[in-house]
Every structure is written in C-alpha cells, then in structure tokens.
Design a protein around this motif. Structure first.
Motif, PDB file in Angstrom:
ATOM      1  N   UNK A 162      49.808 -45.485 -34.468  1.00 57.13           N
ATOM      2  CA  UNK A 162      49.305 -46.541 -34.846  1.00 57.13           C
ATOM      3  C   UNK A 162      48.930 -47.051 -36.279  1.00 57.13           C
ATOM      4  N   UNK A 163      49.017 -46.284 -36.818  1.00 55.34           N
ATOM      5  CA  UNK A 163      49.168 -46.692 -38.469  1.00 55.34           C
ATOM      6  C   UNK A 163      49.873 -48.452 -38.208  1.00 55.34           C
ATOM      7  N   UNK A 164      51.210 -47.999 -37.667  1.00 54.87           N
ATOM      8  CA  UNK A 164      51.726 -48.982 -38.001  1.00 54.87           C
ATOM      9  C   UNK A 164      51.973 -50.304 -36.577  1.00 54.87           C
ATOM     10  N   UNK A 165      51.603 -49.729 -35.601  1.00 53.74           N
ATOM     11  CA  UNK A 165      50.857 -50.363 -34.358  1.00 53.74           C
ATOM     12  C   UNK A 165      49.788 -51.452 -35.238  1.00 53.74           C
ATOM     13  N   UNK A 166      48.660 -51.004 -35.753  1.00 55.09           N
ATOM     14  CA  UNK A 166      47.693 -51.734 -36.373  1.00 55.09           C
ATOM     15  C   UNK A 166      48.231 -52.663 -37.697  1.00 55.09           C
ATOM     16  N   UNK A 167      49.124 -52.672 -38.164  1.00 55.53           N
ATOM     17  CA  UNK A 167      49.649 -52.957 -39.389  1.00 55.53           C
ATOM     18  C   UNK A 167      50.365 -54.325 -39.154  1.00 55.53           C
ATOM     19  N   UNK A 168      50.661 -54.170 -37.816  1.00 51.41           N
ATOM     20  CA  UNK A 168      51.599 -55.141 -37.388  1.00 51.41           C
ATOM     21  C   UNK A 168      51.819 -55.332 -35.634  1.00 51.41           C
ATOM     22  N   UNK A 169      50.803 -56.095 -35.270  1.00 53.70           N
ATOM     23  CA  UNK A 169      50.324 -56.300 -33.920  1.00 53.70           C
ATOM     24  C   UNK A 169      51.021 -56.596 -33.108  1.00 53.70           C
ATOM     25  N   UNK A 170      52.082 -57.810 -33.798  1.00 51.42           N
ATOM     26  CA  UNK A 170      52.778 -58.791 -32.688  1.00 51.42           C
ATOM     27  C   UNK A 170      54.781 -58.285 -32.732  1.00 51.42           C
ATOM     28  N   UNK A 171      54.910 -57.065 -34.168  1.00 51.21           N
ATOM     29  CA  UNK A 171      56.104 -56.771 -34.033  1.00 51.21           C
ATOM     30  C   UNK A 171      56.933 -56.187 -32.401  1.00 51.21           C
ATOM     31  N   UNK A 172      56.029 -55.109 -31.915  1.00 51.71           N
ATOM     32  CA  UNK A 172      56.721 -54.765 -30.383  1.00 51.71           C
ATOM     33  C   UNK A 172      55.597 -54.434 -29.665  1.00 51.71           C
ATOM     34  N   UNK A 173      56.107 -55.214 -28.667  1.00 52.02           N
ATOM     35  CA  UNK A 173      55.001 -55.659 -27.271  1.00 52.02           C
ATOM     36  C   UNK A 173      54.582 -54.019 -26.503  1.00 52.02           C
ATOM     37  N   UNK A 174      53.250 -53.723 -26.471  1.00 46.85           N
ATOM     38  CA  UNK A 174      53.345 -51.943 -25.943  1.00 46.85           C
ATOM     39  C   UNK A 174      53.108 -51.801 -24.946  1.00 46.85           C
ATOM     40  N   UNK A 175      52.340 -51.181 -24.165  1.00 46.43           N
ATOM     41  CA  UNK A 175      51.836 -51.037 -22.520  1.00 46.43           C
ATOM     42  C   UNK A 175      51.232 -49.629 -22.598  1.00 46.43           C
ATOM     43  N   UNK A 176      50.051 -49.402 -23.345  1.00 43.02           N
ATOM     44  CA  UNK A 176      49.709 -48.099 -22.970  1.00 43.02           C
ATOM     45  C   UNK A 176      49.542 -47.490 -21.483  1.00 43.02           C
ATOM     46  N   UNK A 177      49.907 -46.367 -20.709  1.00 44.37           N
ATOM     47  CA  UNK A 177      49.100 -46.043 -19.489  1.00 44.37           C
ATOM     48  C   UNK A 177      48.590 -45.187 -19.626  1.00 44.37           C
ATOM     49  N   UNK A 178      47.117 -44.361 -19.345  1.00 43.07           N
ATOM     50  CA  UNK A 178      46.477 -43.609 -19.337  1.00 43.07           C
ATOM     51  C   UNK A 178      46.997 -42.654 -17.937  1.00 43.07           C
ATOM     52  N   UNK A 179      47.468 -41.605 -18.364  1.00 42.65           N
ATOM     53  CA  UNK A 179      47.698 -40.559 -17.371  1.00 42.65           C
ATOM     54  C   UNK A 179      45.917 -40.206 -16.980  1.00 42.65           C
TER      55      UNK A 179
END
Length: 262
Positions: A165-182
C-alpha cells in the motif's frame, strides 16, 4: 472465486499460462509471496523442451536461481548458473535476480498471456512486496495479470500489505490496480443460492431465503450449512445425525472426487 476464474481460463488450452502459489502462516522462508510462484515457474519451464526454455532465459538467470535454488532443476537454467555469485554483494545479487525475473516474464508473455495468482497475502513479507512491485511496474512491464487475495480482517497486521500500500500510494501510476471486495451476500444473492441448492423456486422458499439471509449475515458457508438442515417439502428444519450430514455432503461431490475419497 479466483479458482472459478482460473478454471475458465484453463479451458482455453495453450492460450494462457497460469502460475499459482500461496503464503503460509507458519512458514519462515525469504520472499514468502514469491516462493511458491517460483516453484510453479520452475515446473512450467521443466515442461518445455530444452530449446524452448533456452529461448526464454535472460543472461542473469543465474542470479535468480541463486535466490531460488528450485530453478537449478531446470536444465536451461542450470547451464547458465554462475558458480561465484555467493561472493558478490548481496544487494547487487537481488537487484540483478529480479531484473532477470522481469526479463523472463517479458519473454514468456510474448508467447501467451501470463496469470500469477498468490493466495493468503496477509502472511506475505515486505521483501516480496518490493520485488513484485519492481517486476510489475511500468514502463515496459510484463503483460502479466497478478491476482492476490488476502483476509481483510488480518490486513492491518500484514507486512506485505502495509508495504504494498505504501508503494502504491507513492507511485500510483506505476501499476494498474483493481480491488475487488468479497463482501457478504445480499438478499438477492442469498435467494439465488437458496433456490439453486434447494432445487425449487416457490414463494415459501423465497420467504425462507429472507430468514436465511438474516440468520447467516450473508455468509455463504453458513447459508449452505443451514440449507442442508432444511426440508423444503415440509418447509421445516430437523436435527440431522452427523453421518447424514456427511452423507449429504458426499452426495454433492463429482463422481471422480467421490471415487478418489472412497
């Protein structure tokens, strides 16, 4: 849900490569979220001919096999493994090893799409998060679909997820991420599941479905167990001896699974 998705993908034989693994709570190994995936990768490479595997090998594959010795069982890898890697700076070894993994995945995805699936990421480690983010990030990222699943009630204590989550917040454009809540099933889904399991669609069954939803909180496992004690012909519940509960479960198995169990 992921198993169902992957089963659909497997029906298109040869159209996609699927590498699956998981983290274990009490396992103490480096790169916990990657370890089983590398095992699956090694098995895949061993299924290729020597010539096919050799075409996929990046120059630094020896560094990756140093960190994950299971790769040394692959003949094409073993031929390129350097013997003096242990003498090198370990940070340099890691950097080159995971650059090799990125290059290997890039070459693999030129032949077919690749899906990586890692289960129970709540038990992963920080190093795995760093490596996965580095391997999958833009630009020129491998054409890989990475699927990670985790238990939300253990997310706050997970080293992997905190680092990810820290990496995702610091570099939000680096990886396309989709979260699916079950999340818990709603009334509509519980009604559909009840009808499917009972095998009837009547007004009485739909009324019961509302009760089941309220009693189970939308938990599909509890709902399934509750329906197992329900007699739709009498619209009533009854106590069931444990052997009958087991017999009912076995009756729902596919023939192949029942034969294997027997």
């Amino acid at each position: 849900l992921v198993d169902h998705f992957l089963d659909v993908c497997r029906q298109h034989a040869g159209a996609v490569t699927i590498l699956s693994g998981r983290c274990y709570d009490r396992e103490s190994v480096p790169f916990k979220a990657l370890d089983n995936l590398i095992d699956a990768l090694a098995n895949y490479l061993r299924g290729l001919t020597l010539a096919e595997a050799a075409l996929l090998m990046p120059d630094d594959i020896g560094f990756l096999s140093y960190l994950f010795p299971v790769l040394q069982r692959v003949e094409a890898v073993e031929r390129l493994t350097r013997k003096n890697i242990a003498r090198l700076d370990q940070q340099q070894v890691r950097t080159r090893a995971f650059a090799a993994l990125r290059a290997l995945l890039n070459r693999l995805t030129q032949h077919c799409p690749v899906i990586l699936f890692s289960d129970d990421l709540q038990w992963g480690d920080m190093d795995s998060a760093d490596v996965l983010f580095e391997v999958l990030k833009s630009p020129e990222a491998p054409a890989v679909l990475f699927i990670g699943t985790y238990r939300s009630d253990e997310a706050d204590s997970s080293p992997f997820l905190a680092r990810w989550n820290n990496l995702k917040t610091a570099s939000p454009q680096e990886i396309r991420i989709q979260e699916v809540v079950v999340a818990p099933l709603g009334l509509k889904e519980c009604t559909q599941l009840t009808i499917a399991l009972v095998g009837q669609d009547t007004e009485a069954i739909r009324r019961r479905a509302l009760e089941f939803t309220q009693q189970t909180g939308g938990n599909p496992f509890l709902l399934t167990e509750l329906i197992g004690c329900y007699d739709p012909s009498a619209d009533s519940f009854r106590a069931m001896p444990i052997h009958e509960v087991i017999d009912n479960k076995l009756a729902r198995l596919p023939l192949e699974a029942a034969a294997l169990l027997q």
